[in-house]
Design a protein around this motif. Structure first.
Motif, PDB file in Angstrom:
ATOM      1  N   SER A  54       0.829  -1.212   0.000  1.00  0.00           N
ATOM      2  CA  SER A  54       0.000   0.000   0.000  1.00  0.00           C
ATOM      3  C   SER A  54       0.861   1.259   0.000  1.00  0.00           C
ATOM      4  CB  SER A  54      -0.951   0.000   1.186  1.00  0.00           C
ATOM      5  OG  SER A  54      -0.248   0.151   2.398  1.00  0.00           O
ATOM      6  N   ARG A  55       1.958   1.258   0.740  1.00  0.00           N
ATOM      7  CA  ARG A  55       2.826   2.441   0.779  1.00  0.00           C
ATOM      8  C   ARG A  55       3.546   2.650  -0.551  1.00  0.00           C
ATOM      9  NH1 ARG A  55       4.054   5.082   5.957  1.00  0.00           N
ATOM     10  NH2 ARG A  55       2.715   4.073   7.466  1.00  0.00           N
ATOM     11  N   GLU A  56       3.937   1.568  -1.221  1.00  0.00           N
ATOM     12  CA  GLU A  56       4.576   1.718  -2.527  1.00  0.00           C
ATOM     13  C   GLU A  56       3.583   2.261  -3.549  1.00  0.00           C
ATOM     14  OE1 GLU A  56       6.255  -2.172  -3.214  1.00  0.00           O
ATOM     15  OE2 GLU A  56       8.216  -1.509  -2.477  1.00  0.00           O
ATOM     16  N   ALA A  57       2.336   1.828  -3.477  1.00  0.00           N
ATOM     17  CA  ALA A  57       1.310   2.347  -4.386  1.00  0.00           C
ATOM     18  C   ALA A  57       1.044   3.823  -4.097  1.00  0.00           C
ATOM     19  CB  ALA A  57       0.028   1.540  -4.243  1.00  0.00           C
ATOM     20  N   GLU A  58       0.983   4.169  -2.830  1.00  0.00           N
ATOM     21  CA  GLU A  58       0.764   5.565  -2.442  1.00  0.00           C
ATOM     22  C   GLU A  58       1.929   6.441  -2.901  1.00  0.00           C
ATOM     23  OE1 GLU A  58       0.303   8.196   1.668  1.00  0.00           O
ATOM     24  OE2 GLU A  58       0.471   6.016   1.775  1.00  0.00           O
ATOM     25  N   TYR A  59       3.150   5.941  -2.747  1.00  0.00           N
ATOM     26  CA  TYR A  59       4.325   6.694  -3.178  1.00  0.00           C
ATOM     27  C   TYR A  59       4.316   6.895  -4.692  1.00  0.00           C
ATOM     28  CZ  TYR A  59       9.137   7.806  -4.369  1.00  0.00           C
ATOM     29  OH  TYR A  59      10.252   8.406  -4.883  1.00  0.00           O
ATOM     30  N   SER A  60       3.974   5.847  -5.421  1.00  0.00           N
ATOM     31  CA  SER A  60       3.926   5.939  -6.873  1.00  0.00           C
ATOM     32  C   SER A  60       2.903   6.980  -7.318  1.00  0.00           C
ATOM     33  CB  SER A  60       3.592   4.569  -7.453  1.00  0.00           C
ATOM     34  OG  SER A  60       3.475   4.634  -8.841  1.00  0.00           O
ATOM     35  N   GLN A  61       1.735   6.962  -6.703  1.00  0.00           N
ATOM     36  CA  GLN A  61       0.691   7.921  -7.039  1.00  0.00           C
ATOM     37  C   GLN A  61       1.117   9.346  -6.684  1.00  0.00           C
ATOM     38  OE1 GLN A  61      -2.136   7.288  -8.749  1.00  0.00           O
ATOM     39  NE2 GLN A  61      -2.397   9.492  -8.795  1.00  0.00           N
ATOM     40  N   SER A  62       1.736   9.527  -5.533  1.00  0.00           N
ATOM     41  CA  SER A  62       2.183  10.858  -5.121  1.00  0.00           C
ATOM     42  C   SER A  62       3.282  11.384  -6.032  1.00  0.00           C
ATOM     43  CB  SER A  62       2.689  10.829  -3.681  1.00  0.00           C
ATOM     44  OG  SER A  62       1.640  10.545  -2.800  1.00  0.00           O
ATOM     45  N   LYS A  63       4.159  10.494  -6.445  1.00  0.00           N
ATOM     46  CA  LYS A  63       5.242  10.880  -7.352  1.00  0.00           C
ATOM     47  C   LYS A  63       4.657  11.334  -8.694  1.00  0.00           C
ATOM     48  CE  LYS A  63       9.527   8.912  -9.040  1.00  0.00           C
ATOM     49  NZ  LYS A  63      10.347   7.717  -9.077  1.00  0.00           N
ATOM     50  N   PHE A  64       3.661  10.617  -9.173  1.00  0.00           N
ATOM     51  CA  PHE A  64       3.000  10.997 -10.419  1.00  0.00           C
ATOM     52  C   PHE A  64       2.293  12.342 -10.267  1.00  0.00           C
ATOM     53  CE2 PHE A  64      -0.790  11.073 -13.118  1.00  0.00           C
ATOM     54  CZ  PHE A  64      -0.191  10.935 -14.366  1.00  0.00           C
TER      55      PHE A  64
ATOM     56  N   HIS B 156       2.985  14.720  -8.215  1.00  0.00           N
ATOM     57  CA  HIS B 156       3.983  15.780  -8.087  1.00  0.00           C
ATOM     58  C   HIS B 156       4.550  16.154  -9.454  1.00  0.00           C
ATOM     59  CE1 HIS B 156       6.992  18.342  -6.378  1.00  0.00           C
ATOM     60  NE2 HIS B 156       7.978  17.591  -6.831  1.00  0.00           N
ATOM     61  N   ALA B 157       4.768  15.175 -10.313  1.00  0.00           N
ATOM     62  CA  ALA B 157       5.288  15.450 -11.652  1.00  0.00           C
ATOM     63  C   ALA B 157       4.245  16.171 -12.509  1.00  0.00           C
ATOM     64  CB  ALA B 157       5.720  14.162 -12.326  1.00  0.00           C
ATOM     65  N   ALA B 158       2.994  15.822 -12.326  1.00  0.00           N
ATOM     66  CA  ALA B 158       1.931  16.389 -13.158  1.00  0.00           C
ATOM     67  C   ALA B 158       1.542  17.803 -12.726  1.00  0.00           C
ATOM     68  CB  ALA B 158       0.709  15.485 -13.123  1.00  0.00           C
ATOM     69  N   LYS B 159       1.280  17.993 -11.443  1.00  0.00           N
ATOM     70  CA  LYS B 159       0.784  19.293 -11.007  1.00  0.00           C
ATOM     71  C   LYS B 159       1.496  19.844  -9.781  1.00  0.00           C
ATOM     72  CE  LYS B 159      -2.813  17.035  -8.407  1.00  0.00           C
ATOM     73  NZ  LYS B 159      -4.122  16.497  -8.444  1.00  0.00           N
ATOM     74  N   GLY B 160       2.363  19.080  -9.180  1.00  0.00           N
ATOM     75  CA  GLY B 160       3.053  19.516  -7.973  1.00  0.00           C
ATOM     76  C   GLY B 160       2.215  19.227  -6.740  1.00  0.00           C
ATOM     77  N   ILE B 161       2.881  18.947  -5.665  1.00  0.00           N
ATOM     78  CA  ILE B 161       2.177  18.724  -4.404  1.00  0.00           C
ATOM     79  C   ILE B 161       2.596  19.820  -3.437  1.00  0.00           C
ATOM     80  CG2 ILE B 161       1.842  16.251  -4.692  1.00  0.00           C
ATOM     81  CD1 ILE B 161       4.238  15.728  -2.953  1.00  0.00           C
ATOM     82  N   ALA B 162       1.794  20.021  -2.400  1.00  0.00           N
ATOM     83  CA  ALA B 162       2.030  21.122  -1.466  1.00  0.00           C
ATOM     84  C   ALA B 162       3.373  20.987  -0.756  1.00  0.00           C
ATOM     85  CB  ALA B 162       0.897  21.186  -0.447  1.00  0.00           C
TER      86      ALA B 162
END
Length: 85
Positions: free
Chosen positions: A22-32, A34-40
């Motif tokens: 679950s953490r690897e999936a969450e990291y992958s989604q967050s990384k995507f 961040h690349a697409a629109k940036g995260i806070a």
């Protein structure tokens, strides 16, 4: 207020594997994201990576503790060979 580190020692092997997935999936989604629109807070990616590494370390520590004496001896020989190269 400091964040608490993820406690891996209290989890069973099955829970640890599920948490890792679950953490690897969450990291992958967050990384995507961040690349697409940036995260806070991009430092969250670092914390996610470190938590994943903590889980991997705990899994490996449990594997080594479950090894027999012969397996540990063979592991030491392999590691010694690698150091010589």
């Amino acid at each position: 207020m400091a964040k608490q580190k993820f406690a891996t020692a209290e989890l069973s092997d099955e829970q640890l594997a599920q948490e890792l997935k679950s953490r690897e999936a969450e990291y992958s989604q967050s990384k995507f994201d961040h690349a697409a629109k940036g995260i806070a807070n991009p430092m969250e990616l670092r914390e996610m990576r470190r938590n994943i590494a903590r889980i991997h370390s705990e899994v490996r520590r449990r594997e080594i503790s479950a090894m027999s004496a012969e397996e540990l001896a063979m592991r030491s020989k392999i590691r010694a060979r690698r150091r010589q190269k």
